[in-house]
Scaffold this motif. Structure first.
Motif, PDB file in Angstrom:
ATOM      1  N   MET A 168     104.214 -25.336 -15.458  1.00  0.00           N
ATOM      2  CA  MET A 168     103.275 -26.329 -14.923  1.00  0.00           C
ATOM      3  C   MET A 168     102.440 -26.931 -16.059  1.00  0.00           C
ATOM      4  O   MET A 168     101.206 -26.840 -16.045  1.00  0.00           O
ATOM      5  N   GLU A 170     101.553 -29.794 -16.648  1.00  0.00           N
ATOM      6  CA  GLU A 170     100.702 -30.908 -16.231  1.00  0.00           C
ATOM      7  C   GLU A 170      99.239 -30.510 -16.022  1.00  0.00           C
ATOM      8  O   GLU A 170      98.343 -31.363 -16.051  1.00  0.00           O
ATOM      9  N   ASP A 191     100.975 -38.378 -12.389  1.00  0.00           N
ATOM     10  CA  ASP A 191     101.610 -37.555 -11.353  1.00  0.00           C
ATOM     11  C   ASP A 191     100.657 -37.242 -10.199  1.00  0.00           C
ATOM     12  O   ASP A 191     101.087 -36.790  -9.138  1.00  0.00           O
ATOM     13  N   ASN A 212     104.692 -28.535  -7.450  1.00  0.00           N
ATOM     14  CA  ASN A 212     105.273 -27.578  -8.389  1.00  0.00           C
ATOM     15  C   ASN A 212     104.706 -26.202  -8.066  1.00  0.00           C
ATOM     16  O   ASN A 212     103.507 -25.979  -8.186  1.00  0.00           O
ATOM     17  N   ASP A 213     105.570 -25.286  -7.644  1.00  0.00           N
ATOM     18  CA  ASP A 213     105.111 -23.936  -7.281  1.00  0.00           C
ATOM     19  C   ASP A 213     105.490 -22.906  -8.338  1.00  0.00           C
ATOM     20  O   ASP A 213     105.688 -21.728  -8.041  1.00  0.00           O
ATOM     21  N   GLY A 214     105.547 -23.343  -9.593  1.00  0.00           N
ATOM     22  CA  GLY A 214     105.948 -22.447 -10.673  1.00  0.00           C
ATOM     23  C   GLY A 214     105.045 -21.238 -10.830  1.00  0.00           C
ATOM     24  O   GLY A 214     105.472 -20.210 -11.346  1.00  0.00           O
ATOM     25  N   CYS A 221      99.821 -23.297  -7.954  1.00  0.00           N
ATOM     26  CA  CYS A 221     100.769 -24.406  -7.863  1.00  0.00           C
ATOM     27  C   CYS A 221     100.085 -25.680  -8.349  1.00  0.00           C
ATOM     28  O   CYS A 221      98.899 -25.663  -8.717  1.00  0.00           O
ATOM     29  N   THR A 222     100.807 -26.776  -8.356  1.00  0.00           N
ATOM     30  CA  THR A 222     100.179 -28.093  -8.473  1.00  0.00           C
ATOM     31  C   THR A 222     100.522 -28.864  -7.213  1.00  0.00           C
ATOM     32  O   THR A 222     101.591 -28.678  -6.618  1.00  0.00           O
TER      33      THR A 222
END
Length: 316
Positions: A168, A170, A191, A212-214, A221-222
């Motif tokens: 992530m 970002e 984004d 994004n659930d990294g 998450c994001t």
């Protein structure tokens, strides 16, 4: 005997020539053959500054104190209304109309609030972002009274952990700007992704906003987020901050004598979750360390279980 008188006469003549040369040099100085010059000496007490215009061949002085106030005195004393960073400028002018300029930068009565916002003269505010380098005091914590390190997390957090480690990157791009007048802006870049709590996103949007659930192993998450306009924040330098926590009696916990930032509406700094109020652990002119809270248990919806202790850096 004539030779003796001749020597005396020559000595007197030589002395007279030296005296004439000396007087001539003094006259040159007084008529301005030395260049116009200026320097500033100042002494500070709180927001009161005593200035001295150290000039040569100047006949007038003009001061701009950097806060909209001016003076024509050579050695003025000025009291600034607000703490902050100022540049005072002296313009010295000679009899021919030529001018020279000198400036001095001042840091007056710098408080944590000034460090956060840049002070009254920072028209563009002061912008912060999450530091990807991380400090040795950045870690993933429990939301208990001691903010104990979370077991199983790589504490202290290694550099770039949310990017290289969790995919992530970002989260390091987003920028948050604080203004001296209490206004606040957020720039989540193209984004439009906010660093957020995974459970918070499922509760508030059913997970529809997750991009994004990294960081799902840590409840992170994001998610897409659109900031409102005309956002404001409030800063308290010292207070007893009571918040929800699974570690507190009756579900609440109080952090005593802490500095905090709180926000109106849905605004936040750094991390979006049920609790938007954050604790400032440390702040300097170029970095600050915040405690941001996270509710990650499905058994206690909206009640804080963890905290992110992270360093932010100034965006130049």
């Amino acid at each position: 005997m004539k030779r003796k008188y001749a020597k005396i006469f020559l000595g007197v003549l030589f002395s007279a020539s030296l005296l004439f040369a000396s007087c001539s040099s003094d006259d040159d100085a007084n008529t301005g053959n030395f260049p116009l010059s200026a320097d500033i000496f100042n002494s500070v007490k709180g927001k009161r500054v005593a200035f001295q215009g150290l000039t040569h061949n100047a006949i007038s002085w003009s001061w701009d104190f950097g806060d909209g106030s001016t003076s024509s005195e050579q050695n003025p004393v000025h009291t600034y209304t607000d703490p902050g960073y100022y540049t005072a400028v002296l313009t010295a002018t000679d009899a021919t109309g030529a001018s020279v300029y000198k400036e001095v930068k001042l840091a007056l009565d710098i408080t944590p609030y000034v460090l956060l916002t840049g002070g009254a003269t920072a028209a563009e505010g002061k912008t912060w972002r999450l530091a990807s380098s991380h400090s040795d005091k950045d870690y993933f914590a429990y939301s208990d009274a001691q903010l104990s390190p979370f077991e199983g997390a790589p504490n202290p957090l290694p550099a770039g952990i949310f990017g290289a480690g969790l995919g992530m990157p970002e989260v390091y791009d987003d920028e948050y700007t604080f203004y001296f007048d209490g206004s606040f802006t957020m720039d989540l870049k193209e984004d439009g992704a906010a660093f957020s709590g995974l459970l918070y996103q499922f509760v508030t949007s059913g997970g529809a906003n997750i991009l994004n659930d990294g960081g799902s192993d840590f409840g992170l998450c994001t998610a897409s987020f659109t900031p409102e306009s005309d956002l404001t924040f409030s800063y308290v330098e010292n207070e007893d901050f009571q918040m929800s926590s699974v570690f507190g009696e009756n579900g609440t916990l109080t952090y005593n004598d802490v500095s905090t930032i709180d926000f109106d509406g849905s605004a936040f700094v750094g991390f979006l979750d049920f609790e938007s109020k954050v604790i400032i652990q440390d702040i300097s002119d170029s970095s600050m360390r915040l405690v941001m809270f996270l509710a990650a248990s499905q058994d206690f919806i909206g009640v804080n279980t963890n905290a992110l202790v992270l360093t932010f850096e100034v965006v130049e």
